[in-house]
Design an enzyme around this catalytic site. Structure first.
Site, PDB file in Angstrom:
ATOM      1  N   PHE A 414       0.816  -1.218   0.000  1.00 49.04           N
ATOM      2  CA  PHE A 414       0.000   0.000   0.000  1.00 49.04           C
ATOM      3  C   PHE A 414       0.849   1.267   0.000  1.00 49.04           C
ATOM      4  CE2 PHE A 414      -1.528  -3.393   2.790  1.00 49.04           C
ATOM      5  CZ  PHE A 414      -2.472  -3.942   1.941  1.00 49.04           C
ATOM      6  N   CYS A 415       2.004   1.224  -0.698  1.00 48.79           N
ATOM      7  CA  CYS A 415       2.892   2.388  -0.779  1.00 48.79           C
ATOM      8  C   CYS A 415       3.285   2.890   0.603  1.00 48.79           C
ATOM      9  CB  CYS A 415       2.241   3.513  -1.582  1.00 48.79           C
ATOM     10  SG  CYS A 415       1.925   3.096  -3.306  1.00 48.79           S
ATOM     11  N   ASN A 416       3.486   1.960   1.532  1.00 48.63           N
ATOM     12  CA  ASN A 416       3.892   2.324   2.893  1.00 48.63           C
ATOM     13  C   ASN A 416       4.847   1.253   3.404  1.00 48.63           C
ATOM     14  OD1 ASN A 416       4.139   2.989   5.631  1.00 48.63           O
ATOM     15  ND2 ASN A 416       2.029   3.726   5.759  1.00 48.63           N
TER      16      ASN A 416
END
Length: 832
Positions: A414-416
């Site tokens: 999740f781009c984290n």
């Protein structure tokens, strides 16, 4: 209480008192979101959904008014300018701010707003006499925040990642900002809500950092500015800028309203705007400049100064209708917060209490708390599922099965990366090894050495319903729980009584992977799921003949099969296999994933007449040429298309074929074929393959081969399934074979032995095995009727835990002549 009783609306209301918006929710869903009937949409953190009335009113607005370029002075331009200013005010009003306190700078989204701050912030490198600027960010930050260091690292700026615990644990008692004469600017960035876990960070951190009371500001002199990443938070929660006067707040509107997309904003506190500087200046940003010399005066208005060129003014007009629709449906953000939190808390309680028949927990939930209250937790639930032995089930398998049930979730990191590493216990070294193993952000490699590389996220939005929770929970129980389904009643009762005043102890809640620790359960040594038959051939079968029993070509990608007894081998595989495809009006390939009726179209190659015949029930047969000669080539339109991420050059096959397909499928579409002058090379060429392996419009390789014995094993799995209910009729062998859409069907071997082959010879042609074929819900399409079933993917997934593969890809070496049914096959096993 049994699981099916817990999955009732009555139980939900007992646990979560807030639901809907005055009892109108079902009516609103029916009127405004008819397009999602039958769909369980649980990716609102990715993008929420827009109501139909929003588009209707927006369309009426555009049809009744003339909106011109806002940089002109004519009446239509003044209308646009005034509308834009009205929208700016409405945005500030939504966040309880005034134009005297904040300015709204429109951008293409949250990421562009972050980039604007990064490029405009007055970073100072360290000197002999003065400390340099610090760029600090919470490790639980989105990639677009962490990416600011790509700019600061070249400017001598110190980059300091900060763990969430350190902000308060390393704080100082007294504020330190008032008497400090040092004015070195520093920037601290943190999310109001984690897009990974939904954890809400204290909005009081804003004032704490600005006053240099919290870490890292308390340890470094200078003037501290705060960037509050509000993109995830504002989708379901109110944000009051009077209480947390952050200096910079980036947002994306599609996360709030679903429409418009490609539009966001940077809210800038006017007191902080003066520090931002620009190098580039675009149209509309200048008060005056000279083209003959380096003279430029920027616009006095903050918004004008940073909006290079003409803003997306029609998108901004749409925002008026977005606000109107949201408030009309929900009554405001407080109601949305209560509604979505109740759904998330209920789902968390049941999922975290759900157990296999042997008592092992089903889910590993990544959360810091226990969903006590909406001020500390958003409407996001992040988890991995486990089998009855405590082994992680890869997120790709969960996603694939969810698609079969038309449940839309999000998977990955999740781009984290920071939060993903923290919760999943992935060290920096492991992350590097995962990359070496081929795993990159956004791919489907969900397990490396048995350890997860990501997770599954469900997120609720303002229009989510109890039925969404119910369908999701029943899906998990049906597909991933070893029967009988049980519930940890003690844990459930404890969660029911947990409130915001609870101490929040996690001691007996196995809901988080931390520092690589894995939940141990009853301490029994995990055992691998049964893989009997996987790539292992019984010794007595060594003498059996391997035979090619069926050959299929699929002239039009995703359309019906054409079975042949003998067929020539061409440079790209079987001649004319997947040489054509059907595209929609946007030039996007149609497949059975979205349009199942494609399987009812039966193309047939008729080489004597040089024609491809298009046949379907109730339609006249038409034809298109197999080969276009040089003169005819000029009468067909060349176009660019995309197949599995590859750019391909194609040729349109004319209006007659387009009209025929459009009439049959009930939507505008066209038939295109790969240009004979275009070569598409295979992305991952297997060891031993030809130097150049060219492809037609296939997904990954020249050929797909399946084993009839493997099909029969999956048939047996389906017949044994206690949940089998596909019209009370088992799928026969030929029906199952047709669903896997192979070119070559073989017999005479044990199930799944083909997985362990490296090469094989069929007739006079030698083939290289290019890998296993991953399967999705498209195998659920009955190729005879176009109807969808959950089998055989359900049984295949249950049998082949991990990667759900069936069949192997092949590429040829020095193709010779043709292949014919009855050919002997000579396989070569993989060497250890």
């Amino acid at each position: 209480m049994a699981f099916h009783q817990l999955c009732s609306f009555e139980t939900f209301l007992q646990v979560c008192g807030h639901y809907g918006y005055g009892g109108r929710l079902e009516e609103v869903v029916e009127q405004e979101f008819a397009r999602i009937k039958g769909t369980t949409y649980l990716d609102h953190a990715g993008a929420t959904l827009y109501p139909e009335s929003l588009l209707r009113n927006y369309g009426l607005d555009l049809s009744r008014n003339v909106y011109g370029n806002p940089h002109s002075q004519n009446p239509s331009s003044r209308l646009t300018h005034d509308t834009i200013e009205r929208v700016r005010y409405r945005i500030l009003q939504h966040f309880n701010a005034t134009p005297e306190e904040y300015s709204v700078i429109f951008t293409s989204g949250c990421t562009a707003a972050l980039k604007l701050v990064a490029e405009s912030f007055p970073w100072r490198p360290q000197t002999v006499s003065e400390a340099g600027s610090h760029f600090c960010f919470l490790t639980d930050s989105h990639t677009s925040v962490v990416g600011i260091r790509g700019l600061t690292s070249g400017r001598g700026v110190v980059t300091l990642p900060v763990s969430p615990q350190d902000v308060e644990n390393r704080a100082k008692d007294e504020p330190r900002g008032e008497d400090d004469i040092c004015q070195t600017p520093h920037l601290f960035c943190y999310p109001a809500q984690s897009n990974f876990s939904g954890r809400k960070y204290p909005l009081s951190h804003v004032k704490g950092i600005q006053a240099r009371r919290l870490y890292p500001a308390c340890d470094h002199r200078g003037r501290w500015f705060v960037l509050l990443d509000a993109a995830s938070h504002v989708s379901c929660s109110p944000l009051n800028l009077q209480e947390c006067p952050a200096d910079f707040i980036p947002i994306s509107f599609y996360k709030m309203f679903g429409f418009p997309t490609g539009l966001g904003a940077l809210l800038v506190r006017n007191d902080a705007a003066g520090i931002l500087t620009k190098s580039y200046f675009g149209g509309g940003t200048a008060a005056a400049y000279l083209s003959g010399e380096d003279y430029y005066v920027h616009s006095a208005n903050i918004s004008d100064r940073f909006e290079d060129g003409t803003v997306s003014f029609l998108g901004i007009v749409a925002l008026n209708h977005s606000f109107e629709a949201l408030y009309k449906i929900t009554g405001g953000m407080h109601n949305i917060q209560q509604h979505t939190f109740g759904l998330a808390r209920y789902t968390y309680m049941l999922l975290s209490s759900l157990c296999h028949g042997n008592g092992q927990p089903v889910a590993w939930i990544y959360t810091e708390g226990q969903f006590e209250c909406p001020s500390t937790q958003g409407a996001i639930l992040n988890f991995n599922l486990m089998d009855s032995h405590g082994l992680i089930i890869g997120y790709s398998e969960v996603d694939r099965m969810a698609s079969l049930y038309n449940i839309h979730v999000r998977t990955g990191c999740f781009c984290n990366t920071g939060a993903c590493q923290s919760f999943l216990g992935i060290t920096d070294e492991q992350l590097r090894r995962n990359l070496q193993a081929g795993h990159v952000c956004g791919d489907g490699i969900d397990l490396v050495d048995g350890q997860p590389t990501g997770s599954v996220r469900v997120s609720f939005g303002y229009i989510s319903t109890f039925e969404d929770c119910q369908k999701f929970l029943n899906f998990v129980a049906e597909c991933f729980v070893e029967k009988p389904v049980t519930v940890d009643q003690k844990k459930l009762e404890k969660l029911k009584t947990t409130t915001a005043t609870s101490p929040g102890s996690n001691e007996d809640l196995p809901t988080k992977i931390s520092n690589g620790e894995i939940y141990k359960g009853d301490e029994k040594e995990p055992t691998e799921p049964s893989l009997k038959g996987f790539g292992q051939r019984h010794s007595e079968s060594h003498g059996e003949a391997y035979t090619l029993t069926s050959i299929y070509i699929y002239p039009i990608k995703s359309c019906g099969a054409h079975e042949v007894h003998e067929w020539p081998v061409g440079p790209q595989g079987l001649l004319y296999d997947r040489g054509w495809m059907v595209v929609n009006t946007n030039g996007v390939c149609l497949s059975q994933k979205r349009e199942t009726r494609l399987c009812l179209i039966h193309p047939q190659v008729h080489m004597p007449s040089n024609k491809l015949l298009l046949q379907a029930s109730g339609m006249n047969t038409i034809s298109v040429p197999l080969e276009n000669n040089a003169q005819k080539q000029t009468s067909y339109q060349l176009c660019q298309s995309n197949v599995c991420g590859d750019r391909v050059e194609t040729v349109d096959c004319g209006d007659e074929a387009a009209s025929w397909l459009s009439d049959f499928l009930g939507q505008p579409c066209r038939l295109i074929r790969q240009s004979p002058y275009f070569t598409r090379d295979m992305k991952k060429r297997p060891s031993g393959a030809a130097t150049s392996t060219s492809l037609s419009l296939v997904n990954e390789a020249q050929y797909l081969m399946i084993n009839r014995a493997s099909v029969e094993l999956i048939e047996k799995q389906m017949s044994r399934s206690q949940d089998y209910s596909e019209g009370d009729q088992l799928l026969d062998t030929q029906n199952v074979i047709s669903r896997f859409r192979a070119n070559l069907v073989i017999t005479g071997v044990e199930p799944f032995e083909e997985d362990n082959w490296s090469h094989l010879i069929i007739g006079n042609t030698r083939f290289v095995v290019a890998g296993q074929c991953g399967r999705c819900h498209m195998v659920g399409v009955d190729q005879e009727t176009g109807t969808k079933t959950k089998e055989p993917l359900m049984s295949l997934s249950a049998y082949r835990r991990g990667k759900v593969t069936f069949g192997v890809y092949l590429t040829h070496q020095l193709p010779k002549g043709s292949l014919s049914v009855g050919c002997r096959i000579h396989p070569e096993p993989l060497t250890s």
